[in-house]
Scaffold this motif. Structure first.
Motif, mmCIF file in Angstrom:
data_model
loop_
_atom_site.group_PDB
_atom_site.id
_atom_site.type_symbol
_atom_site.label_atom_id
_atom_site.label_comp_id
_atom_site.label_asym_id
_atom_site.label_seq_id
_atom_site.Cartn_x
_atom_site.Cartn_y
_atom_site.Cartn_z
ATOM 1 N N ALA A 201 49.321 18.495 84.201
ATOM 2 C CA ALA A 201 49.338 19.941 84.439
ATOM 3 C C ALA A 201 50.239 20.641 83.422
ATOM 4 O O ALA A 201 50.082 21.823 83.149
ATOM 5 C CB ALA A 201 49.819 20.231 85.852
ATOM 6 N N ILE A 202 51.206 19.891 82.887
ATOM 7 C CA ILE A 202 52.097 20.450 81.852
ATOM 8 C C ILE A 202 52.176 19.448 80.697
ATOM 9 O O ILE A 202 52.319 18.244 80.933
ATOM 10 C CB ILE A 202 53.523 20.716 82.398
ATOM 11 N N VAL A 203 52.050 19.957 79.464
ATOM 12 C CA VAL A 203 52.183 19.095 78.284
ATOM 13 C C VAL A 203 53.234 19.713 77.367
ATOM 14 O O VAL A 203 53.190 20.912 77.071
ATOM 15 C CB VAL A 203 50.837 18.960 77.530
ATOM 16 N N VAL A 204 54.179 18.889 76.937
ATOM 17 C CA VAL A 204 55.189 19.315 75.964
ATOM 18 C C VAL A 204 54.910 18.525 74.685
ATOM 19 O O VAL A 204 54.870 17.296 74.711
ATOM 20 C CB VAL A 204 56.621 19.024 76.475
ATOM 21 N N ALA A 205 54.681 19.240 73.570
ATOM 22 C CA ALA A 205 54.285 18.547 72.340
ATOM 23 C C ALA A 205 55.260 18.822 71.208
ATOM 24 O O ALA A 205 55.884 19.886 71.147
ATOM 25 C CB ALA A 205 52.876 18.978 71.941
ATOM 26 N N GLY A 206 55.354 17.849 70.313
ATOM 27 C CA GLY A 206 56.222 17.996 69.147
ATOM 28 C C GLY A 206 55.436 17.789 67.866
ATOM 29 O O GLY A 206 54.488 16.999 67.824
ATOM 30 N N GLY A 207 55.841 18.502 66.801
ATOM 31 C CA GLY A 207 55.163 18.374 65.513
ATOM 32 C C GLY A 207 56.124 17.985 64.415
ATOM 33 O O GLY A 207 57.221 17.470 64.686
ATOM 34 N N ARG A 208 55.707 18.284 63.176
ATOM 35 C CA ARG A 208 56.528 17.908 62.011
ATOM 36 C C ARG A 208 57.927 18.523 62.081
ATOM 37 O O ARG A 208 58.895 17.956 61.574
ATOM 38 C CB ARG A 208 55.825 18.347 60.718
ATOM 39 N N GLY A 209 58.012 19.672 62.733
ATOM 40 C CA GLY A 209 59.302 20.347 62.861
ATOM 41 C C GLY A 209 60.336 19.543 63.629
ATOM 42 O O GLY A 209 61.541 19.808 63.524
ATOM 43 N N VAL A 210 59.897 18.545 64.388
ATOM 44 C CA VAL A 210 60.845 17.709 65.149
ATOM 45 C C VAL A 210 61.680 16.860 64.174
ATOM 46 O O VAL A 210 62.811 16.491 64.469
ATOM 47 C CB VAL A 210 60.094 16.838 66.197
ATOM 48 N N GLY A 211 61.082 16.555 63.028
ATOM 49 C CA GLY A 211 61.872 15.989 61.937
ATOM 50 C C GLY A 211 62.091 14.487 61.933
ATOM 51 O O GLY A 211 62.750 13.970 61.047
ATOM 52 N N GLY A 212 61.579 13.756 62.914
ATOM 53 C CA GLY A 212 61.734 12.298 62.869
ATOM 54 C C GLY A 212 61.617 11.694 64.257
ATOM 55 O O GLY A 212 61.788 12.395 65.262
ATOM 56 N N ALA A 213 61.338 10.380 64.287
ATOM 57 C CA ALA A 213 61.198 9.679 65.569
ATOM 58 C C ALA A 213 62.488 9.791 66.383
ATOM 59 O O ALA A 213 62.461 9.902 67.615
ATOM 60 C CB ALA A 213 60.852 8.212 65.313
ATOM 61 N N ASP A 214 63.615 9.804 65.693
ATOM 62 C CA ASP A 214 64.920 9.844 66.375
ATOM 63 C C ASP A 214 65.101 11.112 67.215
ATOM 64 O O ASP A 214 65.938 11.149 68.115
ATOM 65 C CB ASP A 214 66.062 9.835 65.340
ATOM 66 N N HIS A 215 64.355 12.155 66.832
ATOM 67 C CA HIS A 215 64.531 13.435 67.542
ATOM 68 C C HIS A 215 63.510 13.629 68.664
ATOM 69 O O HIS A 215 63.617 14.613 69.403
ATOM 70 C CB HIS A 215 64.424 14.607 66.555
ATOM 71 N N PHE A 216 62.518 12.735 68.768
ATOM 72 C CA PHE A 216 61.501 12.926 69.820
ATOM 73 C C PHE A 216 62.079 12.844 71.236
ATOM 74 O O PHE A 216 61.535 13.478 72.153
ATOM 75 C CB PHE A 216 60.293 11.998 69.613
ATOM 76 N N PRO A 217 63.193 12.104 71.479
ATOM 77 C CA PRO A 217 63.783 12.136 72.824
ATOM 78 C C PRO A 217 64.115 13.558 73.312
ATOM 79 O O PRO A 217 64.117 13.831 74.505
ATOM 80 C CB PRO A 217 65.048 11.276 72.671
ATOM 81 N N LEU A 218 64.325 14.476 72.363
ATOM 82 C CA LEU A 218 64.561 15.887 72.706
ATOM 83 C C LEU A 218 63.318 16.473 73.411
ATOM 84 O O LEU A 218 63.417 17.207 74.401
ATOM 85 C CB LEU A 218 64.783 16.627 71.387
ATOM 86 N N ILE A 219 62.162 16.119 72.851
ATOM 87 C CA ILE A 219 60.874 16.596 73.396
ATOM 88 C C ILE A 219 60.628 15.899 74.739
ATOM 89 O O ILE A 219 60.202 16.526 75.704
ATOM 90 C CB ILE A 219 59.725 16.286 72.392
ATOM 91 N N GLU A 220 60.940 14.593 74.784
ATOM 92 C CA GLU A 220 60.745 13.834 76.026
ATOM 93 C C GLU A 220 61.641 14.371 77.146
ATOM 94 O O GLU A 220 61.221 14.445 78.296
ATOM 95 C CB GLU A 220 61.032 12.349 75.786
ATOM 96 N N ALA A 221 62.865 14.764 76.792
ATOM 97 C CA ALA A 221 63.788 15.274 77.824
ATOM 98 C C ALA A 221 63.249 16.574 78.413
ATOM 99 O O ALA A 221 63.298 16.788 79.628
ATOM 100 C CB ALA A 221 65.173 15.484 77.226
ATOM 101 N N LEU A 222 62.701 17.442 77.545
ATOM 102 C CA LEU A 222 62.120 18.690 78.054
ATOM 103 C C LEU A 222 60.917 18.368 78.951
ATOM 104 O O LEU A 222 60.771 18.935 80.036
ATOM 105 C CB LEU A 222 61.699 19.605 76.878
ATOM 106 N N ALA A 223 60.090 17.418 78.488
ATOM 107 C CA ALA A 223 58.918 17.018 79.288
ATOM 108 C C ALA A 223 59.369 16.496 80.652
ATOM 109 O O ALA A 223 58.819 16.886 81.690
ATOM 110 C CB ALA A 223 58.111 15.956 78.542
#
Ligand code: FAD
Length: 320
Positions: A201-223
């Motif tokens: 029902a909700i999707v949080v997505a990240g793109g090139r602006g996230v800047g690296g695999a190391d920063h994806f936990p930021l997107i996961e935390a919001l999700a």
């Protein structure tokens, strides 16, 4: 009253949410009749009855798990021939669309795929589709045979409508083609504990602006603060920052959640093709000219490294 055949997507008897959404739409067109196949088919009956199904046809056989889609097409064809429904509704998953397309050919009917709404009309069901990155909304009707319509997840609310249900076994004889493609091995994918991307029902997505695999936990935390699934643009998955299975877009998965939050995604047409039918779209991007802002309901011009942690913190605080 005319019957509307709904193909039940279930896992060992647990009915998946997109099927319950189809039942809401089916009730607009007539009396929902469900076809449940494979292991646990009869276990689906109580849930189906709770959501307005008046008749369930079931068939359990190893073929449904051991071979690809043809056994399911054989069964649906048998059901259509037995009950002559006014329409067939199928969830718009990759498998659902293949089953629906093969069924339409078998029964000589027209097909509409990826509908986002279905309404009744005197001439038959009218399906709404969203096309060309949501630039057009089309309404169409099948003019040949029994309409076969696949509907995207999250297109209708799940509504309970308890009803008395009659269950009966469906007589199916498998065609020669049913044994054409055998499943030889299954690998269980590791669960993240998050909802399935295409159904969330909700999707949080990240793109090139996230800047690296190391920063994806930021997107996961919001999700995780929202109980959402995580998606990514092709630029992010091609860079190896997130798995390809999470790619959204023309060559990735198509999602249609209630809420889509794009972070550091420019909004290229190929990305939009996979998320354009999301109900509410939010974007965080530091470039005010980014094309994603043409599409959004709410846009935040800012650095995602500032915005996303604050968003996560306030959502978490609000929820606790
Ligand atoms: P970019 O376009 O590089 O955008 C990054 C954005 O992040 C920019 O707008 C920038 O302003 C912003 N940004 C940078 N840093 C920050 C920051 N700190 N804070 C906030 N914002 C920031 N793409 C898909 O996504 N899915 C597909 O399925 C797909 N299929 C394709 C099929 C074909 C045949 C082709 C040719 C292309 C396909 N693409 C697909 C690729 C697509 O064209 C784009 O290249 C891709 O979507 C770009 O990904 P992006 O938005 O993450 O990166």
């Amino acid at each position: 009253m005319a019957e509307v055949l709904v193909f039940v997507d279930h896992v060992d008897g647990a009915v998946r949410k997109p099927t319950l959404e189809l039942l809401t739409l089916a009730r607009r067109l007539g009396e929902p009749l469900a076809v449940a196949l494979g292991t646990g088919a009869t276990d689906t009956i109580p849930t189906l009855a709770e959501h307005g199904v008046t008749r369930v046809l079931t068939h359990e056989a190893d073929e449904y798990a051991d071979y690809l889609v043809v056994p399911k097409v054989d069964a649906l064809q048998a059901a259509v021939e037995a009950v002559s429904p006014v329409a067939v509704l199928v969830p718009s998953s990759a498998e659902g669309k293949e089953v629906a397309a093969r069924l339409a050919i078998r029964i000589g009917s027209g097909i509409i795929t990826d509908a986002i709404d279905v309404e009744a009309s005197e001439q038959g069901p009218v399906a709404t589709q969203s096309a060309f990155a949501a630039a057009y909304t089309t309404k169409s009707r099948v003019s040949l045979g029994t309409p076969v319509i696949t509907v995207k997840p999250n297109s209708a609310p799940v509504e309970t409508a308890p009803s008395a249900v009659v269950a009966a076994p469906l007589a199916v004889s498998f065609s020669e083609a049913a044994h054409g493609t055998k499943v030889t091995e299954r690998t269980v994918s590791q669960s993240t504990g998050r909802p399935e991307l295409t159904e969330a029902a909700i999707v949080v997505a990240g793109g090139r602006g996230v800047g690296g695999a190391d920063h994806f936990p930021l997107i996961e935390a919001l999700a995780d603060s929202l109980g959402a699934a995580v998606g990514a643009s092709r630029a992010a998955v091609d860079a190896g920052w997130y798995p390809h299975t999470n790619q959204i877009g023309q060559t990735g998965k198509s999602v249609s959640p209630q809420l889509y939050i794009a972070n550091g995604i420019s909004g290229a047409i190929q990305h939009r093709a996979g998320m354009q039918t999301s109900k509410t779209i939010v974007a965080v991007n530091k470039d005010p000219e980014a094309p994603i802002f043409d599409l959004v309901d709410y846009g935040v011009v800012g650095d995602l490294f500032d915005v996303v942690p604050q968003l996560t913190e306030s959502i978490t605080a609000h929820r606790n």
